[in-house]
Each structure stands twice: as structure tokens, then as C-alpha cells.
Design a protein around this motif. Structure first.
Motif, PDB file in Angstrom:
ATOM      1  N   GLN A 124      10.163  -8.207   5.151  1.00 60.95           N
ATOM      2  CA  GLN A 124      10.099  -8.690   6.536  1.00 60.95           C
ATOM      3  C   GLN A 124       8.841  -9.521   6.761  1.00 60.95           C
ATOM      4  O   GLN A 124       8.882 -10.568   7.424  1.00 60.95           O
ATOM      5  CB  GLN A 124      10.130  -7.511   7.497  1.00 60.95           C
ATOM      6  N   HIS A 125       7.727  -9.071   6.209  1.00 60.16           N
ATOM      7  CA  HIS A 125       6.468  -9.810   6.347  1.00 60.16           C
ATOM      8  C   HIS A 125       6.572 -11.193   5.702  1.00 60.16           C
ATOM      9  O   HIS A 125       6.160 -12.203   6.303  1.00 60.16           O
ATOM     10  CB  HIS A 125       5.343  -9.014   5.692  1.00 60.16           C
ATOM     11  N   GLU A 129       6.803 -13.943   8.660  1.00 64.88           N
ATOM     12  CA  GLU A 129       5.428 -14.392   8.894  1.00 64.88           C
ATOM     13  C   GLU A 129       4.981 -15.434   7.867  1.00 64.88           C
ATOM     14  O   GLU A 129       4.694 -16.572   8.226  1.00 64.88           O
ATOM     15  CB  GLU A 129       4.480 -13.188   8.905  1.00 64.88           C
TER      16      GLU A 129
END
Length: 221
Positions: A124-125, A129
């Protein structure tokens, strides 16, 4: 566990449990792969080996940029990935592939889901991001950070755990890295994890298979 080493002529050889044998322990007393022998020089740890080879063979600057801050971004990822990506991704691969192969038992789906859950925050990071800000993990070009991440994430994917399915930016990044490396190199580098395992291999040395199962169970518990 299947390990890959090199013969004196440079050819790859595969031998189940090779990393537990005295010959390999002379290269790496910890009994872990990868390990490198360059003449009389012995080196362990994947990141150290990657950096050593990039410096020895003076690879293209984008792999490990000479710019101080760009290189620091590569170093930052390489330091972070050990526990965030490498450890959980390897555990998923071991649970899905090697443990069933040597134990003769079906995949423990409850354990597999638990291990995949440990990898999810890092994925997810990266997707939401890191790759939202740039096309590659460390700089605007492919680097050793991408090479390391690609290798670790491809192992579970190769045995049926598609880590890219739910993360569109990560999937697009995978395509960019594959394009940068070339499809032939990608296939050759992952040949060992992509090819089906022969169940008979695990029975060639039952005592060794039992020892490997014990070690895998301890690691994945």
C-alpha cells in the motif's frame, strides 16, 4: 530449500538443501543464500552483493546514481526493504511453494492469508505514496531499488500469489521495470521459481526434506 550457486565455469547448479552442506558453509557460515565467491573473496547478504557487483563492473549510472541525494534515495529503499518487503514476500513464497513441496501437504491457506496480510502495508505504501510521486521507487529512472523490489515481489507472484492485482500503480511500475530489463532477462532470472517442481525431488533425501520442513515451520510460525 533450493539454492543456486555457480560452478567454476560459471554455470548455475541447483541442489536441494545445498545451503546446509559443508561446501556451501565455507562460502557463508550462516548457511543462507545468496552468497558470492569472487576468487578468494567471499560475501554474503543480497544488498551487499548487489552493491559490490555494481561497483566492480561499473554499471550504468542510473542503477546506483553518483548524485549524493539520488544515491541516498536508493540506499533508503535498500535499508527499508529488508523487513518491509523482503522478509514477508519471501515468507509468502516459502508458505505457498517450498513448504508444501517438501512436506507433501497442501498449502495452509490460513497461514498464507496471515503472511499476505503482513505484506499489505508495504504494498500500500509503495502504490499509494511512493509511486504516486515518481515512476520508479527511488529516482526518475530504474535503479537498484527497483531491481531488488522486483525480484522480491516476483517470487510470490510466480507461484500464484499475484501481489500486483490490487495495486494499479504497482502493476504499472512492474511493467516499466520489465520493459527496462527486457522480457528475456526477466524470464531467465526467474526461471527457477517459474518452473513447476517435481514432487519426486523432495523424496530423494527424506532426512534432508524433514530438516527443511522443520526449519520452514519454525520460520513461518
Amino acid at each position: 530449500m533450493t539454492t543456486v550457486s555457480r560452478t567454476p565455469s560459471g554455470h548455475a547448479c541447483v541442489d536441494p538443501g545445498e545451503h546446509l552442506k559443508p561446501e556451501f558453509l565455507k562460502v557463508n557460515p550462516l548457511g543462507k543464500v545468496p552468497a558470492l565467491r569472487d576468487g578468494d573473496f567471499l560475501l554474503a547478504e543480497s544488498v551487499a552483493i548487489l552493491l559490490y557487483l555494481s561497483r566492480k563492473y561499473q554499471t550504468a549510472p542510473y542503477w546506483y546514481p553518483p548524485d549524493l541525494q539520488a544515491r541516498a534515495r536508493v540506499d533508503e529503499y535498500l535499508a527499508w526493504q529488508h523487513t518491509a518487503i523482503q522478509l514477508p514476500a519471501t515468507n509468502v513464497y516459502l508458505c505457498k511453494s517450498l513448504l508444501p513441496h517438501f512436506s507433501g501437504q497442501p498449502v495452509d491457506t490460513v497461514r498464507l492469508d496471515r503472511l499476505l496480510g503482513k505484506l499489505k502495508p508495504a504494498l500500500q505504501h509503495l502504490d499509494q505514496e511512493v509511486l504516486a510521486a515518481k515512476p520508479f521507487l527511488a529516482t526518475e529512472q530504474v535503479s537498484l531499488a527497483d531491481l531488488m523490489a522486483f525480484t522480491e515481489l516476483m517470487q510470490p507472484t510466480a507461484v500464484g500469489c499475484d501481489l500486483f492485482r490490487d495495486w494499479p500503480r504497482l502493476a504499472a511500475w512492474r511493467a516499466r521495470v520489465e520493459a527496462a530489463l527486457g522480457p528475456e532477462l526477466v524470464q531467465d532470472a526467474h526461471k527457477l521459481v517459474l518452473q513447476p517442481r517435481d514432487p519426486r525431488d523432495a523424496q530423494q533425501d527424506p532426512r534432508l526434506a524433514q530438516e527443511l520442513v522443520h526449519r520452514l515451520q519454525e520460520r513461518l510460525s
